[in-house]
Motif scaffolding. Structure first.
Motif, PDB file in Angstrom:
ATOM      1  N   ALA A   1     -16.710  17.621 -14.555  1.00 61.17           N
ATOM      2  CA  ALA A   1     -15.777  18.728 -14.821  1.00 61.17           C
ATOM      3  C   ALA A   1     -15.081  18.534 -16.161  1.00 61.17           C
ATOM      4  CB  ALA A   1     -14.752  18.841 -13.690  1.00 61.17           C
ATOM      5  N   LEU A   2     -15.839  18.516 -17.221  1.00 60.18           N
ATOM      6  CA  LEU A   2     -15.261  18.357 -18.556  1.00 60.18           C
ATOM      7  C   LEU A   2     -14.605  19.651 -19.019  1.00 60.18           C
ATOM      8  CD1 LEU A   2     -18.126  16.387 -20.336  1.00 60.18           C
ATOM      9  CD2 LEU A   2     -15.976  15.464 -19.475  1.00 60.18           C
ATOM     10  N   PRO A   3     -13.616  19.558 -19.905  1.00 62.83           N
ATOM     11  CA  PRO A   3     -13.017  20.783 -20.460  1.00 62.83           C
ATOM     12  C   PRO A   3     -14.085  21.659 -21.103  1.00 62.83           C
ATOM     13  CG  PRO A   3     -11.729  18.846 -21.064  1.00 62.83           C
ATOM     14  CD  PRO A   3     -12.975  18.324 -20.423  1.00 62.83           C
TER      15      PRO A   3
ATOM     16  N   PHE B   1     -19.562  12.749 -15.324  1.00 66.56           N
ATOM     17  CA  PHE B   1     -18.352  13.514 -15.644  1.00 66.56           C
ATOM     18  C   PHE B   1     -18.651  14.968 -15.286  1.00 66.56           C
ATOM     19  CE2 PHE B   1     -18.140   9.739 -18.191  1.00 66.56           C
ATOM     20  CZ  PHE B   1     -16.789   9.445 -18.356  1.00 66.56           C
TER      21      PHE B   1
ATOM     22  N   ARG C   1     -21.022  19.049 -18.827  1.00 64.65           N
ATOM     23  CA  ARG C   1     -21.390  17.986 -17.877  1.00 64.65           C
ATOM     24  C   ARG C   1     -21.925  16.811 -18.676  1.00 64.65           C
ATOM     25  NH1 ARG C   1     -23.378  18.483 -12.518  1.00 64.65           N
ATOM     26  NH2 ARG C   1     -23.415  16.411 -11.547  1.00 64.65           N
TER      27      ARG C   1
ATOM     28  N   GLU D   1     -10.557   8.265 -14.930  1.00 62.83           N
ATOM     29  CA  GLU D   1     -10.169   9.115 -13.805  1.00 62.83           C
ATOM     30  C   GLU D   1     -11.043  10.360 -13.692  1.00 62.83           C
ATOM     31  OE1 GLU D   1      -6.097  10.145 -13.931  1.00 62.83           O
ATOM     32  OE2 GLU D   1      -5.355   8.089 -13.719  1.00 62.83           O
ATOM     33  N   SER D   2     -11.556  10.841 -14.809  1.00 60.34           N
ATOM     34  CA  SER D   2     -12.349  12.073 -14.786  1.00 60.34           C
ATOM     35  C   SER D   2     -13.814  11.841 -14.435  1.00 60.34           C
ATOM     36  CB  SER D   2     -12.281  12.762 -16.154  1.00 60.34           C
ATOM     37  OG  SER D   2     -12.756  11.883 -17.174  1.00 60.34           O
ATOM     38  N   ALA D   3     -14.188  10.590 -14.183  1.00 56.23           N
ATOM     39  CA  ALA D   3     -15.593  10.261 -13.943  1.00 56.23           C
ATOM     40  C   ALA D   3     -15.841   9.895 -12.487  1.00 56.23           C
ATOM     41  CB  ALA D   3     -16.029   9.117 -14.839  1.00 56.23           C
ATOM     42  N   ARG D   4     -17.049  10.155 -12.050  1.00 57.63           N
ATOM     43  CA  ARG D   4     -17.532   9.719 -10.742  1.00 57.63           C
ATOM     44  C   ARG D   4     -18.525   8.588 -10.980  1.00 57.63           C
ATOM     45  NH1 ARG D   4     -20.883  14.175  -8.531  1.00 57.63           N
ATOM     46  NH2 ARG D   4     -18.881  15.182  -8.102  1.00 57.63           N
TER      47      ARG D   4
END
Length: 303
Positions: free
Chosen positions: A39-41, A37, A45, A18-21
């Motif tokens: 927007a990693l915590p 990715f 990037r 879900e966090s990946a494009r």
């Protein structure tokens, strides 16, 4: 990046979290070959790909990998707001106090039109400080070989970190280790000193007239002979008999472990600021060489 730049073999596929494009997918929907990715915590990037452009770049059987890298890294620089040096600092080494040699007419203007910043420096001031502020160093044919040999270590370090050299010379001694002694072509017949373009893959001579080697209509001063190029050099122009041509201009990349050494354009003759001296590309030859070296350094041309 068009799809054609990303079309070669791949080593597997990813499920898309879900966090990946997903940037590049298999057309039957079995997964992604290229994930972003954004927007990693913590603000990092991550880019993942099962494509392998680096291992095939330059191997010539998979040219799409080179096209991919030429598109990908400029995009990545822009995405991360990284500014890379333009490699546009051109230094002309002043070796003769004759006015036409000390600061040749039209040179600075033609280089400026090509986006190059020109400096003129007396040869005996050459040292690490000057080379640190230079991307391409131009050495006219009137240079002092003994002095340049004393600066060989500095010049080799300059090449090793990616600096470029344009050398006009009929060398008597190998003042750099890859320079060979000059050989003159037989003076007769006169056609032996007419220069012919052999390989113009870098576009240096493409917009010049056929008589680019004639200074005010006189042939023979552009080059009168040759030096043997080092292994791996590109032989650009011919001089000598048609049945036994010799390399009058050649270009070579200085070898480094990482393959990022600078380039040497070796012109075995007179100062190239004289050529061509007429026609629509007046004073255009040196600028053409400098542009080709800059493009090679920036990865815009392949050697």
């Amino acid at each position: 990046m068009p799809l054609s730049h990303m079309s070669w073999h791949w080593g597997g596929s990813y499920n898309v979290p879900e966090s990946a494009r997903s940037i590049l997918e298999i057309d039957d929907g079995r997964g992604s070959l290229f994930l972003d990715f954004p927007a990693l915590p913590g603000g990092g990037r991550l880019l993942l790909s099962t494509l392998d452009p680096h291992s095939h770049n330059g191997q010539r059987f998979m040219p799409a990998t080179t096209r991919f890298l030429r598109s990908f890294y400029p995009w990545l620089n822009r995405e991360l707001s990284i500014e890379r040096p333009l490699r546009n600092r051109f230094t002309y080494l002043q070796c003769s106090h004759v006015p036409s040699e000390w600061q040749p007419d039209g040179l600075q203007e033609s280089l400026a039109q090509a986006g190059l910043e020109t400096s003129f420096v007396p040869q005996y001031e050459l040292g690490p400080g000057i080379l640190d502020r230079t991307d391409t160093l131009y050495i006219p044919s009137s240079h002092d070989e003994f002095f340049l040999k004393s600066r060989a270590e500095d010049l080799l370090a300059f090449l090793a970190r990616g600096g470029n050299l344009i050398i006009c010379a009929e060398p008597c001694q190998p003042w750099l280790p890859f320079i060979a002694p000059f050989h003159a072509v037989p003076p007769r017949p006169f056609s032996n000193i007419r220069v012919r373009v052999r390989d113009d893959r870098l576009g240096i001579f493409s917009d010049l007239s056929e008589d680019f080697d004639g200074w005010k209509g006189i042939f023979g001063q552009y080059v009168r002979g040759w030096t043997d190029p080092p292994p791996g050099a590109i032989w650009l122009t011919d001089v000598g008999p048609e049945h036994d041509p010799k390399p009058s201009d050649w270009i070579w990349q200085y070898p480094t472990p990482a393959g990022r050494g600078g380039y040497v354009f070796m012109h075995n003759g007179d100062n190239m600021t004289r050529y061509p001296d007429c026609g629509p590309k007046k004073e255009g030859l040196v600028a053409n060489v400098a542009i080709a070296l800059r493009k090679l350094s920036m990865g815009e041309l392949s050697f």
